[in-house]
Write an enzyme that holds these catalytic residues in place. Structure first.
Site, PDB file in Angstrom:
ATOM      1  CB  CYS A 192      -0.913   0.024   1.224  1.00 25.18           C
ATOM      2  SG  CYS A 192      -0.063   0.225   2.804  1.00 25.18           S
ATOM      3  N   PRO A 193       0.523   2.327  -0.683  1.00 30.96           N
ATOM      4  CG  PRO A 193       0.430   4.578  -1.352  1.00 30.96           C
ATOM      5  CD  PRO A 193       1.336   3.558  -0.689  1.00 30.96           C
TER       6      PRO A 193
END
Lengths: 387, 85
Positions: B15-16
């Protein structure tokens, strides 16, 4: 020999949830109790009795602030230990009623883990009641789950320490009245900051959250709530081996101190949080999470789209600001905050602030001045402009 | 025209990045396009729906798959959104 000297950059600590700097009154009380209360309070000589008197005085003072009886107040080794012991001892006492435990989805990890543990021990299961987008459980849903057959106890926090949202504790407690199902209220994020909850069967408060010492938890258990010790035998089943007298004394004195300026600090920090909410909203693609009104006065949390939370925490740290985060990778885990996940809000790029009594308006303005640049740098590193 | 959703394989990315790849792919795609993101990052199963909500798109499906050789044994998710905006 000379070295080029660079001034130590000023630090601003905005990550005070569960670890606020020591309140001046706590420091003073701790030092005083080191001199007067260093002995074992269980011994019968003058030194022991002096320590016992300080410990008794601390219990009485805590009870006075919490609005409960002195004999209902226990000291434990930590807030986590309070929650673990409360769950275990109530579940043991309620064994013949069943082994199920009902909890809100955004309780702190210590509550969820304790619930799993006691449910497994009692051959029951954990029922987790979901929350809405602002992180609040539905009082009726939690109460009806708790009133089902086979439930040992229910747990609901007074307010969420990650996003600030207050929970409908009074309504749940009223619904459980007379059912025999005890309600454990984790007030670890609210005591010292918000008006004290009065609807509970067991109440846990965390001195480290309001500037009291580490290494001590406070647990109040109503006299009518049955508990059975769940560990090996000890004169104090809530704190085997006893607690630190200086820590207990400092916790009590600082609790009295923060109760004094509660209303003023509520108003002051609420205004700072409103300023932060406004300031942060000026950064593109941000989501401020948690209830904007019915919340803790000093907690504010927001997530930036397309931002690596770990990189942002590091970037802000470099600029002199300590902030918390619920993003994955910031806590050494791949799983993001279960609170943000349960709310269905963005988990990446998360920043969590809890303002201390020592946090000033100037601290907030300086933080808001550096934040947009820090976010932009982290975004630039990922090449996400225009998405 | 459609032969099923377009696929963005973000397995192995942290992530992200799965959401970033999805957003990059979605750019300039017409309304109604369905895109499936594949991700091993557990945050993606929360962040893809949150991205869709923030951008006014719709979640269509979410599937969980057991780990295989391709993902080094890690569980992965297939998250499908439909562009609405």
């Amino acid at each position: 020999m000379t070295h080029p000297t660079s001034p130590t950059p000023a630090r601003t600590h905005l990550d005070n949830g569960g670890s606020a700097p020591l309140h001046p009154s706590a420091r003073q009380a701790f030092v005083q109790a080191l001199d007067e209360g260093w002995a074992d309070p269980r011994r019968l000589h003058a030194e022991g009795r002096r320590a016992a008197a300080l410990l008794d005085g601390a219990r009485e003072a805590v009870a006075g602030v919490l609005g409960t009886r002195t004999e209902e107040v226990r000291f434990t080794p930590s807030h986590t230990a309070s929650l673990h012991a409360a769950m275990a001892q109530v579940a043991r006492a309620r064994r013949r009623h069943g082994g199920d435990v009902v909890v809100g989805a955004v309780e702190r990890a210590a509550v969820l883990h304790a619930a799993d543990h006691v449910a497994a021990t009692g051959q029951g299961r954990r029922t987790t009641v979901p929350v809405d987008r602002v992180g609040r459980v539905d009082a009726d849903e939690l109460a009806s789950a708790a009133l089902a057959d086979g439930v040992a106890l229910a747990a609901l926090q007074d307010a969420n320490g990650e996003v600030g949202t207050r929970q409908p504790v009074a309504r749940v407690h009223a619904a459980l009245e007379g059912s025999g199902v005890p309600l454990l209220v984790d007030a670890g994020a609210s005591v010292g900051h918000a008006p004290l909850p009065t609807a509970w069967d067991l109440l846990a408060a965390d001195p480290a959250d309001w500037g009291g010492p580490r290494g001590l938890g406070i647990l109040a258990v109503r006299h009518r709530t049955r508990t059975v010790p769940a560990g090996p035998e000890d004169p104090d089943p809530w704190a085997p081996g006893g607690v630190s007298v200086p820590a207990a004394f400092a916790a009590a004195v600082s609790l009295q101190a923060v109760a004094q300026d509660l209303a003023a600090e509520d108003e002051r920090r609420r205004a700072l949080v409103d300023r932060i909410r406004d300031g942060v909203a000026g950064v593109p693609d941000v989501e401020v999470v948690g209830d904007p009104q019915d919340r803790l006065p000093h907690v504010v949390t927001f997530s930036f789209l397309y931002v690596d939370g770990e990189a942002l925490v590091t970037e802000l740290d470099r600029a002199g600001y300590a902030v918390g985060s619920g993003s994955a990778c910031t806590a050494g885990t791949l799983e993001p905050s279960h609170v943000l996940a349960a709310m269905g809000v963005l988990t990446h790029g998360n920043v969590r602030l809890a303002l201390d009594r020592s946090t000033t308006a100037e601290d907030v303005e300086r933080f808001l001045a550096v934040l947009p640049g820090a976010v932009a740098r982290v975004r630039d590193a990922l090449g996400v402009s225009g998405l | 025209m459609s032969a099923g959703p377009e696929v963005v394989d973000a397995r192995g990315l942290r992530c992200p990045l799965p959401v970033v790849r999805l957003a990059a792919h979605a750019k300039e795609r017409p309304r109604g396009t369905e895109i499936t993101v594949l991700a091993t990052d557990p945050a993606a199963r929360y962040d893809v729906p949150a991205w869709a909500r923030l951008r006014g798109h719709a979640m269509v499906a979410e599937e969980q798959h057991p780990g295989n050789d391709e993902t080094d044994g890690r569980t992965w998710w297939a998250l499908t959104v439909r562009l609405e905006d």
